[in-house]
Scaffold this motif. Structure first.
Motif, short mmCIF file in Angstrom:
data_model
loop_
_atom_site.label_atom_id
_atom_site.label_comp_id
_atom_site.label_asym_id
_atom_site.label_seq_id
_atom_site.Cartn_x
_atom_site.Cartn_y
_atom_site.Cartn_z
N THR A 145 49.09 48.00 -43.16
CA THR A 145 48.32 48.74 -44.14
C THR A 145 47.45 49.70 -43.34
OG1 THR A 145 48.30 46.92 -45.72
CG2 THR A 145 46.61 48.60 -45.99
N GLU A 146 47.48 50.97 -43.72
CA GLU A 146 46.75 51.99 -42.97
C GLU A 146 45.66 52.59 -43.85
OE1 GLU A 146 50.50 52.92 -39.98
OE2 GLU A 146 50.19 54.25 -41.68
N TYR A 147 44.57 52.98 -43.21
CA TYR A 147 43.35 53.32 -43.94
C TYR A 147 42.85 54.71 -43.56
CZ TYR A 147 43.41 48.27 -44.50
OH TYR A 147 43.79 46.98 -44.78
N TYR A 148 42.25 55.36 -44.55
CA TYR A 148 41.81 56.75 -44.35
C TYR A 148 40.45 56.98 -44.98
CZ TYR A 148 46.66 57.21 -43.13
OH TYR A 148 47.88 57.04 -42.52
N GLU A 149 39.74 57.95 -44.40
CA GLU A 149 38.52 58.46 -45.00
C GLU A 149 38.76 59.91 -45.38
OE1 GLU A 149 35.08 58.33 -42.47
OE2 GLU A 149 33.77 59.19 -44.01
N LEU A 150 38.66 60.19 -46.68
CA LEU A 150 38.80 61.57 -47.16
C LEU A 150 37.54 62.33 -46.78
CD1 LEU A 150 40.33 63.68 -48.96
CD2 LEU A 150 38.97 62.80 -50.86
N VAL A 151 37.71 63.44 -46.04
CA VAL A 151 36.53 64.20 -45.62
C VAL A 151 36.49 65.60 -46.22
CG1 VAL A 151 36.21 62.92 -43.49
CG2 VAL A 151 37.66 64.95 -43.47
N ARG A 152 37.59 66.07 -46.77
CA ARG A 152 37.60 67.34 -47.49
C ARG A 152 38.54 67.22 -48.67
NH1 ARG A 152 37.98 72.51 -43.39
NH2 ARG A 152 36.39 71.83 -41.92
N GLY A 153 38.11 67.74 -49.81
CA GLY A 153 38.99 67.77 -50.97
C GLY A 153 38.60 66.74 -52.02
N PRO A 154 39.26 66.83 -53.17
CA PRO A 154 38.90 65.97 -54.31
C PRO A 154 39.31 64.52 -54.11
CG PRO A 154 40.86 67.25 -54.81
CD PRO A 154 40.38 67.74 -53.48
N ALA A 155 38.36 63.60 -54.41
CA ALA A 155 38.62 62.18 -54.20
C ALA A 155 39.38 61.55 -55.36
CB ALA A 155 37.28 61.44 -54.02
#
Ligand SMILES: [Zn+2]
Length: 284
Positions: A259-269
């Motif tokens: 399972t891979e994880y991300y932090e959205l830093v630009r753009g609509p959540a």
């Protein structure tokens, strides 16, 4: 020009192997779903330490050439067809770990001008027109100069591409939630005696670990675990795999996350919780 698939994902990495360790399951999943997945690797990792004794004679350009072959095999395992080297093979040299004299080599990636390298990456972005770009945080996940530089170049290239006509909808940074890392290292301690590794790494050795609340997006790559492990094994000079663990040349065991994880830093959540592209279709 042939039409590209509707969903287009572009990942920016420092060395061959980083893509498989960080995003192998994600890349395999989106490729299997028919998305266009583009990997841009910034160096050939020719200063990496080699694990197999029979390959330790490989150094410098010979190691870079060998790792290029490993990268191609890894991409085949992931089902990804569009792998590129930033500026072409050998344009930017591996800078080595932070603080060593190699960092000063004028041909290394750490010494490259961010705008110059970002201009090359922006050309790829303008060609592929990805909705989603994935890279490292501003510490490069763990402080390696090439990873920090890949971050800077990726973020700058997104801006340059926007100025020239393609706005990337979302940018994500690679992450691992602290609770997940701690639990996995707890299991690792229990199983270490039966693994082919003598010692365990620690949570601090894992790039991109942050407090759980910063995670915006979780990609369940369980269906692609075998592809991820195969891709990591393809990088045999750099990685030894014993699922669900692996070790780098320091021989310290660490968890292999499917399972891979991300932090959205630009753009609509909105809609991004379990899909890097989630919620974007209606907007585009
Ligand atoms: Zn790397």
């Amino acid at each position: 020009m042939t039409e590209l698939p509707a969903r287009r994902l572009l990942l920016v990495h420092a060395h061959p192997d980083d893509e498989s360790i960080n995003n192998g399951a994600t890349m395999a999943r989106y490729a299997a779903e028919g998305a266009h997945v583009t990997l841009v690797t910034c160096t050939l990792g020719e200063r990496g330490e080699v694990i197999p004794p029979e390959l330790r004679h490989l150094t410098g350009p010979a190691l870079g050439a060998h790792r290029r072959g490993e990268l191609a095999a890894a991409l085949r395992a992931l089902g990804v067809e569009d792998g590129r080297l930033l500026g072409g093979a050998g344009r930017y040299g591996d800078s080595g770990m932070m603080g060593i004299p190699d960092n000063e080599d004028p041909g290394c990636f750490w010494q490259a001008g961010v705008d110059e390298a970002a201009g090359r990456l922006a050309e790829v972005i303008l060609e592929v027109r990805p909705q989603v770009v994935v890279t490292y945080d501003d510490q490069g996940g763990y402080g390696h100069p090439d990873h920090i530089q890949a971050h800077r170049v990726a973020m700058r290239a997104v801006d340059l591409a926007a100025e020239r006509g393609h706005r990337v909808d979302r940018v994500y940074w690679n992450r691992v939630p602290r609770s997940v890392a701690e639990a996995a290292f707890g299991r690792l301690q229990d199983e270490l005696s039966v693994l082919p590794f003598d010692k365990s790494a620690s949570v601090d050795d894992v790039p991109g670990v942050v407090d759980d609340e910063r995670i915006t997006t979780t990609i369940d790559g369980g269906a692609h675990a075998a592809a991820k492990a195969a891709a990591m094994r393809a990088h045999a000079t750099q990685i030894e795999v014993a699922e669900p663990y692996f070790a780098l040349s320091n021989e310290l065991a660490q968890p292999l996350f499917t399972t891979e994880y991300y932090e959205l830093v630009r753009g609509p959540a909105r809609g991004a919780g379990t899909d890097l592209f989630g919620g974007l279709e209606e907007a585009s």
